[in-house]
Design an enzyme around this catalytic site. Structure first.
Site, PDB file in Angstrom:
ATOM      1  N   ARG A  88      34.071  39.779  32.842  1.00  0.00           N
ATOM      2  CA  ARG A  88      33.268  40.709  33.649  1.00  0.00           C
ATOM      3  C   ARG A  88      32.907  41.944  32.846  1.00  0.00           C
ATOM      4  O   ARG A  88      32.582  42.992  33.393  1.00  0.00           O
ATOM      5  CB  ARG A  88      34.034  41.121  34.877  1.00  0.00           C
ATOM      6  CG  ARG A  88      35.383  41.704  34.505  1.00  0.00           C
ATOM      7  CD  ARG A  88      35.862  42.533  35.603  1.00  0.00           C
ATOM      8  NE  ARG A  88      37.249  42.888  35.391  1.00  0.00           N
ATOM      9  CZ  ARG A  88      37.878  43.725  36.162  1.00  0.00           C
ATOM     10  NH1 ARG A  88      37.261  44.266  37.172  1.00  0.00           N
ATOM     11  NH2 ARG A  88      39.119  44.014  35.938  1.00  0.00           N
ATOM     12  N   ARG A 178      41.391  42.266  20.192  1.00  0.00           N
ATOM     13  CA  ARG A 178      42.763  42.274  20.700  1.00  0.00           C
ATOM     14  C   ARG A 178      43.602  41.262  19.932  1.00  0.00           C
ATOM     15  O   ARG A 178      43.058  40.412  19.231  1.00  0.00           O
ATOM     16  CB  ARG A 178      42.774  41.839  22.185  1.00  0.00           C
ATOM     17  CG  ARG A 178      41.738  42.512  23.019  1.00  0.00           C
ATOM     18  CD  ARG A 178      41.007  41.510  23.927  1.00  0.00           C
ATOM     19  NE  ARG A 178      39.825  42.151  24.513  1.00  0.00           N
ATOM     20  CZ  ARG A 178      39.845  42.811  25.654  1.00  0.00           C
ATOM     21  NH1 ARG A 178      40.932  42.842  26.373  1.00  0.00           N
ATOM     22  NH2 ARG A 178      38.764  43.413  26.097  1.00  0.00           N
ATOM     23  N   ASP A 247      46.325  39.907  25.473  1.00  0.00           N
ATOM     24  CA  ASP A 247      44.883  40.191  25.527  1.00  0.00           C
ATOM     25  C   ASP A 247      44.630  41.653  25.911  1.00  0.00           C
ATOM     26  O   ASP A 247      43.484  42.096  25.910  1.00  0.00           O
ATOM     27  CB  ASP A 247      44.185  39.253  26.521  1.00  0.00           C
ATOM     28  CG  ASP A 247      44.826  39.254  27.890  1.00  0.00           C
ATOM     29  OD1 ASP A 247      46.034  38.960  27.977  1.00  0.00           O
ATOM     30  OD2 ASP A 247      44.137  39.565  28.875  1.00  0.00           O
ATOM     31  N   ASN A 248      45.681  42.369  26.233  1.00  0.00           N
ATOM     32  CA  ASN A 248      45.521  43.785  26.563  1.00  0.00           C
ATOM     33  C   ASN A 248      46.146  44.685  25.506  1.00  0.00           C
ATOM     34  O   ASN A 248      46.502  45.826  25.777  1.00  0.00           O
ATOM     35  CB  ASN A 248      46.129  44.089  27.936  1.00  0.00           C
ATOM     36  CG  ASN A 248      45.318  43.475  29.059  1.00  0.00           C
ATOM     37  OD1 ASN A 248      44.116  43.216  28.903  1.00  0.00           O
ATOM     38  ND2 ASN A 248      45.945  43.228  30.185  1.00  0.00           N
TER      39      ASN A 248
HETATM   40  P1  AMP Z   1      42.503  41.908  33.064  1.00  0.00           P
HETATM   41  O1  AMP Z   1      43.599  41.635  34.035  1.00  0.00           O
HETATM   42  O2  AMP Z   1      41.490  42.902  33.557  1.00  0.00           O
HETATM   43  O3  AMP Z   1      42.992  42.228  31.692  1.00  0.00           O
HETATM   44  O4  AMP Z   1      41.683  40.533  32.967  1.00  0.00           O
HETATM   45  C1  AMP Z   1      42.245  39.318  32.570  1.00  0.00           C
HETATM   46  C2  AMP Z   1      41.160  38.271  32.457  1.00  0.00           C
HETATM   47  O5  AMP Z   1      40.529  38.025  33.722  1.00  0.00           O
HETATM   48  C3  AMP Z   1      40.023  38.634  31.511  1.00  0.00           C
HETATM   49  O6  AMP Z   1      39.566  37.470  30.882  1.00  0.00           O
HETATM   50  C4  AMP Z   1      38.981  39.190  32.454  1.00  0.00           C
HETATM   51  O7  AMP Z   1      37.683  39.118  31.919  1.00  0.00           O
HETATM   52  C5  AMP Z   1      39.131  38.266  33.654  1.00  0.00           C
HETATM   53  N1  AMP Z   1      38.678  38.910  34.904  1.00  0.00           N
HETATM   54  C6  AMP Z   1      39.292  39.880  35.593  1.00  0.00           C
HETATM   55  N2  AMP Z   1      38.599  40.215  36.687  1.00  0.00           N
HETATM   56  C7  AMP Z   1      37.508  39.425  36.718  1.00  0.00           C
HETATM   57  C8  AMP Z   1      36.388  39.292  37.598  1.00  0.00           C
HETATM   58  N3  AMP Z   1      36.262  40.027  38.700  1.00  0.00           N
HETATM   59  N4  AMP Z   1      35.448  38.372  37.285  1.00  0.00           N
HETATM   60  C9  AMP Z   1      35.559  37.608  36.187  1.00  0.00           C
HETATM   61  N5  AMP Z   1      36.587  37.683  35.328  1.00  0.00           N
HETATM   62  C10 AMP Z   1      37.549  38.586  35.569  1.00  0.00           C
HETATM   63 MG    MG Z   2      42.294  42.825  29.970  1.00  0.00          MG
END
Ligand code: AMP
Ligand code: MG
Length: 486
Positions: A88, A178, A247-248
């Protein structure tokens, strides 16, 4: 508006997907970071607010942009997921800032990408404002972090546990590479890609390592050192990242992703806020160990580059992991020595620091306020410090030990107090204040958000108009849990 020069998009196609942001219904600029824009050499045309909002929401792709979603993998809570990627977020492009540093301009919440899996590609207003607040606060606190260039409302709804307002966050980062970016290539056995990516990040983030005897080993050492330093600084401000998946964790050493992050109120080393962190994997005290675990995952990806002899490669990687632990310990004690006002090093300083932390834990002292009040104690006003503790006896005894240690330095009291105030913040983004700002914004009132940002601009000053931001939460204001909110 942006003078783009997009180096990541020049890497091989398999590193990313080209994708345009999906236009939104009613873009409206909520907040723009003028001083950061200036630093970036970004020229925002406020005479045409409609166009500015359209660009920042992704409706209009500005000239020179080359929008891509980056591919990455990652260990989420210890489980490997071979493909995550920007689901996203869309990297518009890169600019070279006024200091000659290359920075990514990314739109988070800009619509679906090939990596969206089942997600909608969008972001909700609350998490966008939270990231704005916390990342800017980290920066003011002197802790490396990505930055906030803007927040834009989309005029659309997003469906989470409840219906929420949609928003786009414009994020600025030294880069978005990352540990998981390396893992993406490693999972595919793409050794050539790993080498290309390693060369890329050396050039971009560690140019001084190009002349090292083994630049790839030096890279691993460099990333380990920056992450060890970063986590020591997190602990110094009571920060709990909450979702330290591979990934973070950036290669640049910046803090990234502020989903379920939170700050300690009362000191508790095992504190966890995130609702999804059931086992406490990412508890306050576990962060250095997890940082090291994450570096081990990066080391696995780089093994083929470390040495042609696998045994020697593993040996070299293990030495880096050991060095991570030592580096963290050294940085941690450095951070906390400064927090109790010590300018010199002596045996027993570690014990003195631990004794204070133990007294704080037992006395349920507010982490930020207790350290801040040490400056008052240095000037003779110990009451405010002792008031932070449920039972002041231990704290009183600690003060005596502390004063004795300080006599070995013979630093003038005024100088000591000033040094303490320069490292122990008065204002942090307290969970309940962040919550208050987000709740009000959800009802269209952005005044709390604006005022909190103002309070956080000068975190080391006690300004009378912001005393409310220095206080721990009242029992009914306490935030006990945070949510990813994605
Ligand atoms: P995060 O927890 O934000 O680090 O995201 C972990 C993974 O989930 C990453 O690949 C993000 O791109 C994906 N992701 C999180 N929220 C969404 C969303 N609303 N739509 C699509 N992908 C998402
Ligand atoms: Mg992330």
């Amino acid at each position: 508006m942006f003078q783009f020069d997009n180096s990541y998009a020049r890497l091989p196609d398999r590193f990313f997907a080209s994708v345009y942001p999906e236009p939104v219904e009613g873009p409206k600029l909520l907040k723009f970071n003028g001083s950061l824009a200036q630093e970036l050499g970004v020229e925002a045309d406020f005479s045409d607010p409609g166009r500015l909002a359209a660009i920042l929401a992704g409706n209009v792709v500005p000239p020179g942009a080359m929008p891509i979603a980056m591919a990455y993998a990652g260990h989420q809570f210890g489980n490997f997921v071979p493909q995550l990627g920007d689901g996203r977020a869309i990297l518009l492009g890169e600019v070279v800032d006024r200091n000659g540093k290359r920075r990514d301009i990314q739109l988070k919440g800009a619509g679906p990408t090939p990596y969206s899996r089942r997600g909608d590609g969008r972001a909700a207003l609350g998490p966008v404002l939270r990231e704005y607040i916390v990342s800017e606060a980290m920066n003011a606190l002197g802790v490396p972090a990505t930055r906030a260039l803007a927040a834009v409302a989309t005029g659309e709804q997003v469906y989470r546990e409840t219906v929420e307002q949609g928003a786009v966050f414009v994020r600025v980062a030294a880069s978005h590479v990352r540990i998981g970016t390396f893992q993406f290539l490693a999972a595919r056995g793409d050794n050539e890609g790993i080498k290309l990516l390693a060369d890329y990040v050396i050039e971009r983030h560690y140019p001084e390592l190009k002349i090292a005897e083994n630049p790839y080993l030096a890279l691993l050492q460099g990333v380990a050192a920056r992450q060890a330093d970063l986590i020591a600084r997190w602990l110094g401000i009571g920060f709990i990242h909450g979702v330290m998946n591979t990934d973070n964790m950036t290669i640049s050493g910046e803090t990234i992703d502020f989903g379920p992050c939170a700050f300690l109120d009362e000191y508790d080393p095992m504190k966890v806020f995130s609702s999804i962190d059931q086992g406490g994997r990412y508890a306050y005290r576990n962060q250095p160990g997890i940082g090291q675990w994450n570096i081990a995952r990066l080391a696995e990806c780089l093994l083929p580059l470390l040495d042609a002899d696998e045994e020697k490669a593993v040996e070299a990687a293990n030495a880096v992991l050991k060095a991570f632990g030592e580096r963290f310990q050294k940085e941690w004690i450095g951070v906390f020595r400064a927090k109790i006002g010590l300018a010199t090093e002596a045996d027993g300083d570690g014990d003195l620091i631990q004794a204070l932390l133990a007294a704080m834990h037992e006395g349920q002292a507010d982490f930020t306020l207790a350290f801040r009040r040490l400056a008052d104690a240095a000037e003779g006003g110990q009451e405010a410090f002792l008031d932070c503790f449920a039972d002041p006896d231990k704290a009183q005894a600690w003060l005596a030990d502390w004063r004795e240690r300080l006599t070995t330095e013979a630093r003038p009291f005024g100088e000591l107090a000033a040094a303490l105030r320069a490292v122990n913040p008065a204002v942090i983004p307290r969970n309940h204040k962040v919550q208050e700002a987000l709740s009000a914004a959800n009802y269209g009132d952005f005044s709390f958000f604006e005022r909190l940002l103002e309070a956080l601009e000068k975190p080391f000053e006690e300004r009378p108009e912001f005393v409310g931001y220095m206080q721990p939460p009242k029992p009914e204001e306490r935030v006990t849990q945070t949510f990813c909110g994605t």
